[in-house]
Design a protein around this motif. Structure first.
Motif, PDB file in Angstrom:
ATOM      1  N   PHE A  71      -4.598  39.110  47.362  1.00 23.46           N
ATOM      2  CA  PHE A  71      -3.362  38.303  46.410  1.00 23.46           C
ATOM      3  C   PHE A  71      -3.680  38.602  45.212  1.00 23.46           C
ATOM      4  N   VAL A  72      -2.962  39.018  44.203  1.00 20.43           N
ATOM      5  CA  VAL A  72      -3.013  39.149  42.779  1.00 20.43           C
ATOM      6  C   VAL A  72      -2.012  38.343  42.207  1.00 20.43           C
ATOM      7  N   VAL A 109      -5.210  48.098  43.033  1.00 17.87           N
ATOM      8  CA  VAL A 109      -6.537  48.447  43.770  1.00 17.87           C
ATOM      9  C   VAL A 109      -7.623  48.498  42.650  1.00 17.87           C
ATOM     10  N   GLY A 110      -8.687  47.773  42.638  1.00 23.41           N
ATOM     11  CA  GLY A 110      -9.720  47.898  41.737  1.00 23.41           C
ATOM     12  C   GLY A 110      -9.747  47.130  40.264  1.00 23.41           C
ATOM     13  N   LEU A 111      -8.544  46.564  40.166  1.00 27.45           N
ATOM     14  CA  LEU A 111      -8.251  45.890  38.862  1.00 27.45           C
ATOM     15  C   LEU A 111      -8.894  44.481  39.171  1.00 27.45           C
ATOM     16  N   SER A 112      -9.600  43.985  38.154  1.00 33.11           N
ATOM     17  CA  SER A 112     -10.141  42.648  38.290  1.00 33.11           C
ATOM     18  C   SER A 112      -9.312  41.678  37.279  1.00 33.11           C
ATOM     19  N   GLU A 115      -7.528  42.248  33.529  1.00 27.02           N
ATOM     20  CA  GLU A 115      -7.497  43.805  33.203  1.00 27.02           C
ATOM     21  C   GLU A 115      -6.064  44.213  33.417  1.00 27.02           C
ATOM     22  N   THR A 116      -5.712  45.081  32.683  1.00 32.34           N
ATOM     23  CA  THR A 116      -4.393  45.955  32.436  1.00 32.34           C
ATOM     24  C   THR A 116      -4.554  47.383  32.860  1.00 32.34           C
ATOM     25  N   THR A 117      -3.265  47.722  33.452  1.00 31.25           N
ATOM     26  CA  THR A 117      -3.222  49.345  33.710  1.00 31.25           C
ATOM     27  C   THR A 117      -1.832  49.395  33.493  1.00 31.25           C
ATOM     28  N   THR A 138      -0.691  43.373  34.474  1.00 24.67           N
ATOM     29  CA  THR A 138      -1.980  42.889  34.026  1.00 24.67           C
ATOM     30  C   THR A 138      -2.409  41.870  35.062  1.00 24.67           C
ATOM     31  N   ALA A 139      -3.340  41.876  35.731  1.00 27.68           N
ATOM     32  CA  ALA A 139      -3.756  40.943  36.707  1.00 27.68           C
ATOM     33  C   ALA A 139      -4.481  39.536  36.208  1.00 27.68           C
TER      34      ALA A 139
END
Length: 368
Positions: A71-72, A109-112, A115-117, A138-139
């Motif tokens: 869950f994010v 997936v892979g985002l801590s 962090e933003t993508t 942003t997570a």
């Protein structure tokens, strides 16, 4: 046409209407359907147990990259040609659920945490629905579900059982019941397909056009030709099925018992979130009771037909569905009960009328 000034005469006219086509159904005894086996595996029970554990689980933050199932808590911003179209903050989302934007699962997936993508995706709603947009995500937190241990303590917490073994036995019965119900649904669908397989069913075109027009008008899409084609195909299929089931109900002399109609109406009221009494009054006022009876008759016709065909599972075993589709004897008993109820009602009305007539006679005699 007679002279309007005259009191006698007859009006003669010709009316052309569309009628249900006459079709000849195949012999049910020559049909057979095959459904999936209802055998329950240990994996089925484990999956059911895990789902129960998830209901009692808690979310805990983790300091690692997100993975499928996590869950994010995230912030989202959508832009088209550099202009911000929409944004949300603090949304909790489970990776892999697929309930938001296309491409969001892969982006997370892979985002801590922190962090933003970015990724590109068509918008799922609003005035820009369907348009491709640049999404910035942003997570802010990554959480995993912490499940309680599967032991006797959990069995006592989550159920009325004292041990985990007892709980598993109950879960096994639940899975078996679900799979058996799925067999009935599959058998009904497959039987209808088998009946239609080599059957030509002419569909009244005027009925189709009227229903398609009503559907498109309600959506405000009368000019959408592509959607019209799609709705036309769906309407033709639905009407074809209805014609077959109506014919089947007549051939099998299906009768709808009062209890069956009432059960259907109560279930329908729940789907609409309405009080059952209010729902029944509404459809009665709109003259829809006969349509409801027709729906029940069609559904029952398939159930009755299933009793006359061979149903096997994928392992070659004969499947007994009588507990869920009923029996001819039960239908006869229900019909007798309805007849008794109607007779009792008629008797009560007759008694009331007789009593009223007697009172009226006594009153007349007193006056005399």
């Amino acid at each position: 046409m007679p002279d309007p000034s005259e009191k006698d005469g007859e009006l003669h006219f010709t009316a052309e209407v569309e009628v249900r086509p006459e079709i000849e159904l195949p012999e049910l005894s020559g049909l057979a359907v095959t459904v999936d086996a209802a055998s329950v595996t240990d994996e089925d029970v484990a999956e059911r147990l895990d789902a129960l554990r998830e209901r009692f689980g808690t979310l805990v933050g983790v300091d690692r990259p997100a993975k499928d199932g996590d869950f994010v808590v995230l912030d989202l911003k959508a832009e088209i040609d550099g202009d911000e179209i929409d944004s949300v903050s603090g949304v909790s989302y489970q990776i892999g659920s697929g309930t938001m934007l296309d491409g969001l699962d892969e982006a997370l997936v892979g985002l801590s945490a922190g962090e933003t993508t970015t990724f590109r995706s068509p918008l799922a709603g609003g005035e820009h629905e369907g348009k491709d947009s640049d999404i910035t995500v942003t997570a802010t937190q990554v959480k995993e579900r912490d499940l309680p241990e599967a032991d006797d303590d959990f069995a006592q917490l989550a159920s009325e059982f004292d041990t985990l073994d007892e709980l598993k036995d109950d879960l096994r019965e639940q899975v078996k019941g679900i799979k058996t119900q799925n067999q009935v649904v599959a058998a009904r669908d497959l039987l209808l397909e088998a009946i239609l397989e080599n059957l030509e069913v002419p569909v009244p075109q005027g009925v189709v056009e009227a229903e398609v027009h009503r559907h498109l008008e309600s959506e405000g899409r009368l000019e959408d030709d592509a959607h019209r084609t799609e709705v036309t195909e769906e309407t033709q299929k639905a009407l074809r099925n209805q014609i077959v089931l109506d014919t089947l109900a007549e051939q099998l002399e299906v009768q709808v018992a009062q209890e069956e109609l009432l059960e259907y109406l109560v279930q329908s009221s729940r789907q609409y979130g309405m009080d059952p009494n209010e729902f029944v009054q509404t459809i009665d006022q709109n003259g829809q009771i006969p349509a409801m009876v027709g729906e029940v008759a069609r559904s029952k016709a398939l159930a009755v037909a299933l009793r006359r065909v061979e149903v096997k599972d994928s392992e070659g075993n004969v499947v007994d569905l009588s507990d869920l589709i009923g029996s001819d004897e039960a239908d006869a008993d229900a019909a007798d009960a309805d007849a008794l109820a109607d007779s009792a009602a008629a008797s009560a009305v007759a008694d009331a009328a007789s009593e009223a007539a007697s009172d009226a006679a006594d009153e007349t005699a007193d006056k005399a």
